[in-house]
Design a protein around this motif. Structure first.
Motif, mmCIF file in Angstrom:
data_model
loop_
_atom_site.group_PDB
_atom_site.id
_atom_site.type_symbol
_atom_site.label_atom_id
_atom_site.label_comp_id
_atom_site.label_asym_id
_atom_site.label_seq_id
_atom_site.Cartn_x
_atom_site.Cartn_y
_atom_site.Cartn_z
ATOM 1 N N ALA A 1 18.835 -34.977 -14.113
ATOM 2 C CA ALA A 1 18.243 -33.872 -14.873
ATOM 3 C C ALA A 1 17.312 -33.058 -13.986
ATOM 4 N N ILE B 1 13.805 -30.372 -14.532
ATOM 5 C CA ILE B 1 12.825 -29.644 -15.335
ATOM 6 C C ILE B 1 12.378 -28.475 -14.479
ATOM 7 N N LEU C 1 20.978 -31.582 -19.494
ATOM 8 C CA LEU C 1 20.109 -32.139 -18.457
ATOM 9 C C LEU C 1 19.259 -31.076 -17.769
ATOM 10 N N ALA D 1 10.483 -34.139 -20.462
ATOM 11 C CA ALA D 1 10.950 -35.497 -20.200
ATOM 12 C C ALA D 1 11.116 -36.276 -21.497
ATOM 13 N N LEU E 1 14.455 -35.389 -22.811
ATOM 14 C CA LEU E 1 15.524 -35.986 -21.992
ATOM 15 C C LEU E 1 15.687 -37.476 -22.269
ATOM 16 N N PRO F 1 19.272 -39.275 -18.723
ATOM 17 C CA PRO F 1 19.463 -39.247 -17.264
ATOM 18 C C PRO F 1 18.947 -40.527 -16.616
ATOM 19 N N VAL G 1 15.431 -37.649 -12.495
ATOM 20 C CA VAL G 1 14.893 -36.330 -12.846
ATOM 21 C C VAL G 1 14.344 -35.672 -11.587
ATOM 22 N N ALA H 1 11.820 -33.026 -10.933
ATOM 23 C CA ALA H 1 10.733 -32.234 -11.508
ATOM 24 C C ALA H 1 10.312 -31.215 -10.456
ATOM 25 N N VAL I 1 6.297 -36.281 -16.282
ATOM 26 C CA VAL I 1 7.483 -37.131 -16.438
ATOM 27 C C VAL I 1 7.095 -38.608 -16.373
ATOM 28 N N VAL J 1 12.427 -40.409 -10.026
ATOM 29 C CA VAL J 1 11.725 -39.134 -10.203
ATOM 30 C C VAL J 1 11.399 -38.530 -8.836
#
Length: 334
Positions: free
Chosen positions: A182, A184, A215, A230, A233, A240, A243, A245, A254, A271
């Motif tokens: 994903a 953001i 996503l 988040a 998601l 996911p 992520v 970010a 997140v 992340v």
């Protein structure tokens, strides 16, 4: 010349006069190292286009003006620190203005010109056409750091390789074996956010991973924005495993959302952030992120102002390299 008509870039003046842009800058600043015939020709072209040659008796003010929307973030502090470092190295005093108005910078430009300044650095905000025309007529250089929108060809700008950073962040997750990745995003009216999203999409295409609109979540580079996106998601039927970010503040949000949902980082969710703020290495787990040369951008902007005032050649648009920093927040999917 009509006062409401935009002043053309120095490149247009240079082409019409048959000289280089640095030569035009020297004439504007009444530098002595220009042949008399050339000076006369360039001065005539400048006058036709509404430029006023700086009087030969003028001297450097010793001030470089820098405008910030705020000073509340570590991001802003790093840019100012780099700008101050360059100003000290070049023998100038940095005048910092904090103005929360993200729109026109006209009042700031007019105030700096009335007081006297050797050049202006605007962080994110781009002065409007009228303000830039005033700067052109006064032969005062302007540099924009990380402009919100793609800069005009004649605007001096300093940024980072946002597309490459987004590509590297996503490719790192792909390389670990993640397929449900994903993102953001940042505000999509900002060019840096668009570039990071494009890097993400390109990395997925290169890996043969199909796009999944579920996503892709809009964000605003804030902690709250990261937390909200988040949370959405992590509630998906097929959430996911990773992520990206697009800012470190977003990544902090997140991490908080993952903790509240009982999701372990990196075991259940990898992340990656973007910026490499000082706090990134102290988070738990320490954050894998894309290092953006924030202090270097501030330093480069003030240096570019100095070079432009001296008529020295240099790039109109300067992009400083980003670099992926791998820490503990990413691992292969379990």
């Amino acid at each position: 010349m009509d006062a409401d008509r935009p002043t053309p870039p120095l490149a247009v003046v240079a082409a019409e006069a048959g000289v280089s842009v640095p030569t035009v800058s020297k004439v504007l600043n009444s530098r002595a190292d220009v042949a008399p015939a050339t000076r006369q020709r360039v001065t005539e072209v400048l006058a036709r286009h509404g430029y006023a040659v700086r009087p030969s008796g003028s001297r450097r003010t010793g001030f470089v003006d820098l405008r910030m929307v705020d000073l509340d973030s570590t991001w802003a502090e790093a840019v100012v620190r780099g700008a101050a470092r360059a100003a000290a190295r070049l023998g100038s005093d940095l005048v910092v203005t904090v103005d929360p108005d993200t729109g026109s910078c006209g009042a700031w430009v007019r105030h700096a010109l009335a007081r006297g300044t050797d050049g202006l650095v605007s962080v994110v905000g781009v002065p409007d056409d009228a303000a830039r025309a005033d700067l052109g007529r006064a032969a005062v250089p302007l540099v924009v750091v990380d402009p919100r929108t793609r800069p005009d060809p004649d605007l001096l700008a300093v940024g980072a390789t946002n597309f490459r950073g987004g590509l590297d962040a996503t490719a790192h997750l792909v390389g670990l074996g993640h397929r449900r990745i994903a993102i953001i995003t940042g505000p999509q009216e900002q060019d840096n956010a668009v570039a990071r999203l494009a890097g993400y999409r390109t990395a997925l295409i290169q890996a043969g991973i199909g796009a999944d609109d579920d996503l892709v979540r809009d964000g605003d580079y804030s902690v709250d924005g990261g937390f909200r996106a988040a949370s959405v998601l992590l509630r998906l039927d097929d959430p996911p495993t990773a992520v990206f970010a697009t800012s470190d503040d977003t990544a902090i949000g997140v991490l908080r959302a993952a903790r509240e949902h009982g999701v372990r980082v990196p075991d259940d969710l990898a992340v990656v952030g973007f910026d490499d703020l000082p706090v990134a290495a102290w988070l738990d787990p320490a954050l894998t992120t894309v290092r953006q040369p924030l202090a270097g951008m501030g330093d480069a902007a003030v240096t570019l102002v100095h070079r432009a005032r001296e008529g020295a050649p240099g790039p109109a648009h300067l992009e400083l390299a980003t670099r992926l920093v791998v820490r503990d927040s990413t691992s292969p999917p379990r």
